[in-house]
Design a protein around this motif. Structure first.
Motif, PDB file in Angstrom:
ATOM      1  N   ARG A   1      -6.621  -2.196  11.175  1.00  0.00           N
ATOM      2  CA  ARG A   1      -6.978  -3.578  10.540  1.00  0.00           C
ATOM      3  C   ARG A   1      -7.700  -4.501  11.358  1.00  0.00           C
ATOM      4  NH1 ARG A   1      -1.242  -2.962   8.398  1.00  0.00           N
ATOM      5  NH2 ARG A   1      -1.864  -2.406   6.059  1.00  0.00           N
TER       6      ARG A   1
ATOM      7  N   PRO B   1      -6.163   5.670   3.814  1.00  0.00           N
ATOM      8  CA  PRO B   1      -7.113   4.819   4.135  1.00  0.00           C
ATOM      9  C   PRO B   1      -8.389   5.617   5.028  1.00  0.00           C
ATOM     10  CG  PRO B   1      -4.914   4.957   5.400  1.00  0.00           C
ATOM     11  CD  PRO B   1      -5.097   5.742   4.177  1.00  0.00           C
TER      12      PRO B   1
ATOM     13  N   ASP C   1      -5.765  -4.893   0.769  1.00  0.00           N
ATOM     14  CA  ASP C   1      -5.758  -3.353   1.155  1.00  0.00           C
ATOM     15  C   ASP C   1      -5.612  -2.439  -0.053  1.00  0.00           C
ATOM     16  OD1 ASP C   1      -6.382  -2.740   3.604  1.00  0.00           O
ATOM     17  OD2 ASP C   1      -4.469  -1.971   4.330  1.00  0.00           O
TER      18      ASP C   1
ATOM     19  N   THR D   1       0.754  -1.169   0.040  1.00  0.00           N
ATOM     20  CA  THR D   1      -0.029  -0.138   0.129  1.00  0.00           C
ATOM     21  C   THR D   1       0.711   1.423  -0.098  1.00  0.00           C
ATOM     22  OG1 THR D   1      -0.172   0.048   2.458  1.00  0.00           O
ATOM     23  CG2 THR D   1      -1.665  -1.057   1.226  1.00  0.00           C
TER      24      THR D   1
END
Lengths: 625, 56
Positions: free
Chosen positions: A448, A220, A140, A112
């Protein structure tokens, strides 16, 4: 070792362990991949002479072959600056052949943030070892709209690349296929940047990303939303307090049924032995020594597992980094830092894992200060004696709603330990361990969902380590202590405990501990703690009172009440709050601080503190009452 | 430096811990917390200020 040629000879003759090294930055999912690859075929390896823990495991293939794999400490660069980096560097460059000779490398990169994390590939590829680059967290990356062309990246770097999600097992087949090759091909030549030039490595990584069509994922969103609450000036602090209280509450109340179950299991085992074996020394050894001693330790397994369950969930979800951030300011006042929070919280279950957890603190002086105060925290092993003494001497009266006098006394003991630890840290950090304002650098990983598999592996690991210790060191110690309490023999019969070796030692130290209001029995109990652990105190007192055969009051609580004055009881509580009566902690401190110096200083300090505190408590309570 | 604090990189201040210190910074695609005394040792130019200077 070179001083002894024979040793070198043996060493050289032994086949060296060839292993595939797992390398990557912290938070890249390295350990998860390791667990996925090896299953439970792994063990913790502690490097001789260094304070870094790592895992050795085996990947098994269908044809029965096994490939050894070693999980090296997480690093951001290969420059040997921190302890972790030095170990990883030395193992990879073949300077630590006693650990493993690295035959190939798996480099785990968080996909990511490829542009930043791929920079670590430059020094790794320059080692010219067969390498597989594992781009982890593919789910992700996709979920937030990022892409990467794996084939193109392989062409640019000259090594194979796998795209994986270690938590679900996606793409792990390619990693297994790489490991399963009979001969892993060396990397093809690819241009690399000047390694010492960090900006150049970073530019190179970005360039590689561009060439393979890397599109960075969107920020995110959920992490930003959650941080708005978790790092809110008011809510964040309240959530932090709530989480800490929840962990405590769980250790004490949720673990209770499981602990009761283990206790009754042990009691049942004792009754069974009593019924099947004739009265003999062996029966007494099995019941009093083995079941009483080892059982007293095993009872704490539920608490320790619950604590590690919570720490595992908090760590894997990413909250622990936020907790360290929030705690930093408060701990900074006494000269410590946010990263000390996790060890100090763990120390309320047991100081040993807490001291191991201090490894995340890079600043050496902060780390030693945290190690030195961790055993002052009220660990679970102190609870049995606290419960016994408080139950025996403090009448239960209501203070505030459901909270009674006994709960207040218990909370008071927690506070006393905590304040002593804080004061000690403050003194240490302003004197011998004074350091420059330490740079506090902590990455905030995205939140997460923790997976049961990763948390489960960790719990299994801890349970195994704990039970192994109980089954080996503690077992030996309890048997030795049982012998001391029953020897010498007279006319084929063991002497009464008062005349045994342990009893005589107890009598010998009695003058020394009388100012605290303790008699020889308490002395023997304290000595038994030195042999095993603090939880031995209650079982030793039980053994002594039992062998004295005082039929009038068989109840342990009422025997203690007859045996101690009120001042002595309070002195005992204070003594246990401060004293270092745990051989395991001393040995782990010695190992983690790299010598006896700090371990001995800590032992002496805590013992003096316990003695003076106990004396003061005895005098104060006697004077008041 | 390996964390992304390298010359020319954009740094964005994000959340503060309750009490104001340490603070989280967004740099190079990740979030890093620094104490104020550590952050104060870095030289950072204000983007807007630089833009204005260039226009003047």
């Amino acid at each position: 070792m070179s001083a002894n040629p024979q040793l070198v000879q043996i060493d050289a003759g032994r086949p060296r362990t060839h292993a595939v090294a797992l390398v990557g930055s912290p938070n890249s999912g390295k350990s998860t991949l390791f667990n996925t690859l090896t299953g439970l075929r792994q063990k913790v390896a502690n490097y001789p002479g260094v304070t870094v823990e790592s895992h050795l495991g085996r990947v098994r293939f269908d044809d029965g072959r096994e490939v050894p794999i070693i999980d090296l400490p997480g690093i951001y660069s290969l420059e040997p600056v921190s302890e972790d980096e030095r170990v990883t560097h030395d193992v990879l460059t073949g300077r630590m052949p006693e650990i493993a000779t690295v035959s190939a490398i798996l480099l785990i990169v968080d996909a990511t943030n490829l542009a930043r994390n791929l920079a670590l590939a430059a020094p790794i590829l320059s080692l010219k070892l067969p390498t597989l680059i594992v781009l982890n967290m593919a789910d992700d990356l996709r979920g937030r709209g990022g892409t990467v062309d794996v084939a193109q990246l392989e062409a640019e770097l000259g090594v194979p690349v796998a795209l994986t999600t270690a938590t679900t097992g996606e793409g792990v087949d390619k990693v297994r296929a790489f490991l399963g090759q009979r001969a892993i091909p060396a990397p093809k030549w690819a241009p690399l940047p000047v390694l010492q030039d960090v900006p150049a490595c970073r530019r190179w990584a970005a360039q590689m990303g561009e060439r393979c069509g890397y599109r960075a994922p969107a920020p995110p969103l959920w992490t930003r939303r959650l941080d708005r609450a978790f790092l809110h000036p008011v809510w964040g602090a309240l959530i932090f307090l709530a989480v800490t209280l929840l962990v405590f509450q769980s250790i004490f109340t949720w673990a209770e049924p499981a602990m009761e179950a283990i206790k009754s299991l042990i009691a049942g085992g004792g009754q069974w032995i009593e019924a099947t074996l004739p009265a003999s020394a062996l029966r007494s050894l099995l019941i009093e020594g083995v079941l009483g001693g080892v059982g007293a330790v095993v009872v704490f397994l539920p608490q320790i597992l619950l604590l590690f369950l919570f720490i595992g969930l908090l760590e894997d979800s990413g909250y622990l980094a936020r907790a360290a951030l929030i705690a930093d300011r408060t701990l900074g006042r006494v000269g410590l830092q946010g990263k000390s929070f996790i060890p100090l919280l763990s120390a309320h279950a047991c100081a040993v894992p807490a001291i191991l957890a201090t490894r995340i603190i890079e600043n050496k002086r902060d780390r030693i200060a945290t190690i030195l105060i961790a055993p002052l925290m009220t660990c679970a092993a102190r609870l049995p004696i606290y419960t016994l003494i408080i139950g025996a001497f403090i009448p239960e009266r209501e203070v505030l709603g459901p909270i009674g006098t006994r709960a207040v006394a218990l909370i008071g003991l927690y506070l006393l330990s905590f304040l002593a630890a804080i004061a000690t840290a403050r003194v240490l950090k302003s004197t011998v361990l004074k350091s420059e304002a330490s740079p506090f650098v902590l990455e905030m990983p995205p939140y997460r969902w923790p997976t049961w598999r990763t948390v489960g592996y960790r719990l299994y690991d801890r349970a195994l380590a704990f039970l192994t210790r109980a089954g080996t060191v503690i077992l030996v110690m309890t048997v030795v202590f049982w012998l001391l309490a029953h020897l010498p023999m007279r006319n084929g019969q063991p002497v009464p405990i008062e005349e045994s070796i342990a009893g005589q030692v107890g009598h010998a130290v009695e003058p020394l501990i009388r100012p605290l209001g303790f008699n020889w029995r308490i002395g023997v109990g304290i000595l038994s703690c030195v042999f095993g652990a603090r939880e031995m105190m209650v079982s030793t007192l039980g053994t002594i009172y039992q062998t004295e055969q005082d039929e009038e009051s068989p109840d342990l609580r009422s025997r203690v009440r007859q045996d101690l004055t009120l001042g002595g009881a309070w002195a005992l509580l204070v003594f246990f709050a401060f004293a270092m009566q745990c051989a395991s902690t001393v040995s782990v401190v010695r190992r983690e601080t790299g010598g006896w110096g700090w371990a001995v200083a800590q032992f002496v300090y805590m013992t003096v503190l316990a003695y003076v505190g106990g004396y003061a408590a005895n005098r104060l309570v006697t004077w008041i009452s | 430096m390996q964390l992304g604090f390298i010359p020319g990189m954009l740094v964005e201040a994000a959340h503060q811990a309750p009490g104001g210190d340490p603070r989280v910074y967004r740099v190079d695609g990740s979030e890093i917390a620094l104490r104020q005394e550590t952050a104060a040792r870095m030289f950072i130019a204000n983007e807007l200020q630089e833009l204005r200077n260039a226009l003047d």
